[in-house]
Motif scaffolding. Sequence first.
Motif, PDB file in Angstrom:
ATOM      1  N   ALA A  12       0.889  -1.192  -0.074  1.00  0.00           N
ATOM      2  CA  ALA A  12      -0.093  -0.147   0.007  1.00  0.00           C
ATOM      3  C   ALA A  12       0.728   1.465  -0.037  1.00  0.00           C
ATOM      4  CB  ALA A  12      -0.914   0.037   1.114  1.00  0.00           C
ATOM      5  N   ALA A  13       1.932   1.353   0.769  1.00  0.00           N
ATOM      6  CA  ALA A  13       2.856   2.214   1.046  1.00  0.00           C
ATOM      7  C   ALA A  13       3.543   2.813  -0.299  1.00  0.00           C
ATOM      8  CB  ALA A  13       3.687   2.397   2.042  1.00  0.00           C
ATOM      9  N   HIS A  14       4.051   1.610  -0.880  1.00  0.00           N
ATOM     10  CA  HIS A  14       4.924   1.585  -1.987  1.00  0.00           C
ATOM     11  C   HIS A  14       3.867   2.006  -3.359  1.00  0.00           C
ATOM     12  CE1 HIS A  14       9.162   0.530  -1.353  1.00  0.00           C
ATOM     13  NE2 HIS A  14       8.639  -0.572  -0.978  1.00  0.00           N
ATOM     14  N   SER A  15       2.849   1.691  -3.339  1.00  0.00           N
ATOM     15  CA  SER A  15       1.650   1.917  -4.524  1.00  0.00           C
ATOM     16  C   SER A  15       1.454   3.331  -4.431  1.00  0.00           C
ATOM     17  CB  SER A  15       0.327   1.192  -4.387  1.00  0.00           C
ATOM     18  OG  SER A  15       0.892  -0.267  -4.523  1.00  0.00           O
ATOM     19  N   ASP A  52       2.345   6.465  -7.264  1.00  0.00           N
ATOM     20  CA  ASP A  52       1.395   7.235  -7.748  1.00  0.00           C
ATOM     21  C   ASP A  52       1.832   8.701  -7.717  1.00  0.00           C
ATOM     22  OD1 ASP A  52      -0.176   5.104  -8.340  1.00  0.00           O
ATOM     23  OD2 ASP A  52      -1.363   5.344  -6.615  1.00  0.00           O
ATOM     24  N   ILE A  53       2.640   9.033  -6.508  1.00  0.00           N
ATOM     25  CA  ILE A  53       2.770  10.364  -6.511  1.00  0.00           C
ATOM     26  C   ILE A  53       4.124  10.650  -7.304  1.00  0.00           C
ATOM     27  CG2 ILE A  53       3.588  12.283  -4.836  1.00  0.00           C
ATOM     28  CD1 ILE A  53       1.917  10.479  -2.563  1.00  0.00           C
ATOM     29  N   ALA A  54       5.189   9.845  -7.079  1.00  0.00           N
ATOM     30  CA  ALA A  54       6.233   9.971  -7.792  1.00  0.00           C
ATOM     31  C   ALA A  54       6.163  10.000  -9.381  1.00  0.00           C
ATOM     32  CB  ALA A  54       7.183   8.816  -7.666  1.00  0.00           C
ATOM     33  N   ARG A  55       5.072   9.276  -9.857  1.00  0.00           N
ATOM     34  CA  ARG A  55       4.643   9.535 -11.440  1.00  0.00           C
ATOM     35  C   ARG A  55       4.220  11.039 -11.495  1.00  0.00           C
ATOM     36  NH1 ARG A  55       2.682   3.420 -12.272  1.00  0.00           N
ATOM     37  NH2 ARG A  55       4.306   2.556 -13.223  1.00  0.00           N
ATOM     38  N   GLU A  56       3.213  11.581 -10.836  1.00  0.00           N
ATOM     39  CA  GLU A  56       2.577  12.801 -10.804  1.00  0.00           C
ATOM     40  C   GLU A  56       3.587  13.777 -10.869  1.00  0.00           C
ATOM     41  OE1 GLU A  56      -0.448  13.277  -7.851  1.00  0.00           O
ATOM     42  OE2 GLU A  56      -1.573  11.292  -8.337  1.00  0.00           O
ATOM     43  N   VAL A  57       4.721  13.561  -9.916  1.00  0.00           N
ATOM     44  CA  VAL A  57       5.313  14.857  -9.821  1.00  0.00           C
ATOM     45  C   VAL A  57       6.742  14.615 -10.676  1.00  0.00           C
ATOM     46  CG1 VAL A  57       4.530  15.358  -7.271  1.00  0.00           C
ATOM     47  CG2 VAL A  57       6.743  13.972  -7.811  1.00  0.00           C
ATOM     48  N   GLY A  58       6.746  13.405 -11.489  1.00  0.00           N
ATOM     49  CA  GLY A  58       8.023  13.321 -12.158  1.00  0.00           C
ATOM     50  C   GLY A  58       9.368  12.851 -11.698  1.00  0.00           C
TER      51      GLY A  58
END
Length: 776
Positions: free
Chosen positions: A715-718, A722-728
């Motif tokens: 859950a934490a990695h997922s 998501d956030i890492a993809r959003e912020v690049g």
Amino acid sequence: MSPSPPLENPGNPGIPVGPIDTPRDLGRELKRWTLRGPRGPVKVAALAKRLGMSQSTLYAYLAGTTLPSVEALDELLAALGVPADAHRQLTTARDLLQRPRGGPREGCAPPAELPADPVGFTGRDSELAALDRAFAEGPPLVVVAGPAGVGKTALAVRWGHRARFPDGCLYVDLHGYSQGEPLDPADVLAGLLRGLGVEDVPVDVRERGARFRSALARKRLLLVLDNALHVSQVRPLLPGGPSCFTVVTSRTDLAGLRVQPGALHVDLRPFDPRDGVALLREQIGADVDRSAPAALRLAERCGGLPLALRIVAARARGGPSLEELAAGLGPGLDGFDVGDPDTAVRTVFSWSVRHLDERAVRDFRLLGAHPAHDLAPPAAAALLGTDPADAARRLDVLVRAHLVQHSAGRYGMHDLIREFAREQPVDGLDDALDRLVEHYTAETAAMMEVLHPTADRVPDLPVGVARDWVEAEWNALLALIASAARRGRAAQTARLGGTVQRHLDEGGRYVDALAILGHVHDAARAAGDRSAEAAALYHLGVAHLRLGRHEAAMDHHSRAIAICRGAGDRAGEAGALNNLGNLHERLGRYPEALAHYRRALVLVDDLGLRKGRAVLLLNIGVVHTRLGDLAQAVTAYEEALVTFSGLGDHGGCARTLGNLAEAHHLSGRHDEALRLYDRALALAREVDARGIETEVLNNLAAAHLSAGEVDLALAAHSRALDIAREVGDRYEQARALEGIGTARGDTGCRREALAIYRQLGLGEADRVAALLARDA
């Protein structure tokens, strides 16, 4: 005509009766029956209530200003108890009054004046349903309002053709927004009366109105008053009773009509992209489905405005392909024209503006020049050069004219209307935009002091308020910085961009950082401010690092250090050394990273920079953690945490707590680590520090996984992914993918992580490659 003889009054021979030659004479007779009739004096209010009519209508009958319809007179005389003979003679006199003065011709066909049913009409199901409900249940008056080109007339006409009115349909274009002058209500009434078959139209406008209302009494008829300019143009044209159904269309909201008892307001908005494509399909046919991506681009470029969509469709029929048309619709309004000036979008929009006063026109043009999509009331006040209360009043004029949209507390424009506004020259534009930049600079500085404080003081605002403000205004800030740079306002660009800079890294806005800091760097160079130029360079280096562009990061940091040393900027040099240390740390060059951090620490201690010391202690702690010197790491973290806490820096506290939690986890203190991770996440989310949140989540997931808590780890990695993809953030993406691959035994995720690590040139690639080889 010759005077009529006095009427006998067998019901009450004591009442003298004179001749009835005019409606006023008939009114005099009716008034006498209310005072001395068989049932004694009757109060007008009670009589009107019994008859189900308004007091004003009944007073008009008694004053003779309005001739009652046959049905209304019958009911009135019956309510007064007028005997049969007198009743018959009074109704006969009423008929004699009407016929010579232009009553409807015998056998006159019901009017059928609606324009043709619009071809290719689509959508508007909810609005048509609202008109259906109003027709079935009341009210008898509906106002359809919306911006130019949104399809108000088409909606009214389509619904009129669907509905059934046994006594016909009257239609008039009031020319409120068109090439000619708006129609005078007196002229409109004359035309409406002729449409009803009235031959002798009265000269006096009030008589025309009374005759019109009398002619419509008890009729089941549709009246469409299209393209109205203002309430005073419409009010004299409204039927007096509930049997007729009236639809008014206008580009203004006609608020005065909305206070009519039971009046319904239908706010017509542009189509969403799906309905826009549907309209193109109705107009063009199957080509829309064969070129679906181009059709969608066209619908979006038209902003869902039916007029623009129909123009595009007309150009597409027998002309360029949809792909060519979509590619050719550049900025501006030139593409929304088929050679007919009366239907060109630019012309139609101009009719919405020409009735505004000079100040409202200027406000419209200034608002269109605002570089962002929308703005809040305080920003609008700064742009207009007034206070918020006055700005709200002035903008309300544009909102009611459907030139400006007001939603969720912000003012904006339809994209095509904005392009029209920007085509118009306006005096004082640069001064207005300068005021706007100064407003945003002050507001942003205040919010940054709450989210990322630089001083040891209590914030003036709650953190949540500052976070919400930044989120709401972020796009406006980006646009305004770019606008200031284009206008050559170097000092403004540097000041506003420098204020925003505090949020770029912790907020995870790495791609935006490249644009903002690029403008700041260029502005600083143009102004000859070497320190500001160096600061922009080393912050750009941080953004490149987060995006995995290590060579670019190294170049920017090295150039920043050289400029700072040449300019004697020791604080700037310390910042550049710290960021270069971050890069060496990311690349696994821990001794080099530690050396850079320690050199920077000497500089910030000499300068007494408390926050700088806390940042460097945090980074030194990270290097000690990577080297396995956990005791030294904890010592550095704890001192950094005290300083960040004293400064009220929630982002700094969150990052430090996350790293301190990792050190405790690696030391075997799992419960303490989880407690610290929870605190770190709460603080990061409180200030919207998404970059920090991602780091903490990945570290937390590793702790859960080592404790065998696989579901929690996933859950934490997922969430981190998501956030890492959003912020690049490519590095944190790889960490999350690697962790998910380990938790699930998923070689696919590990391969994705490996690909990213290799693209970034990081040593983690060797570790993941070895794991994949072992599992092969």
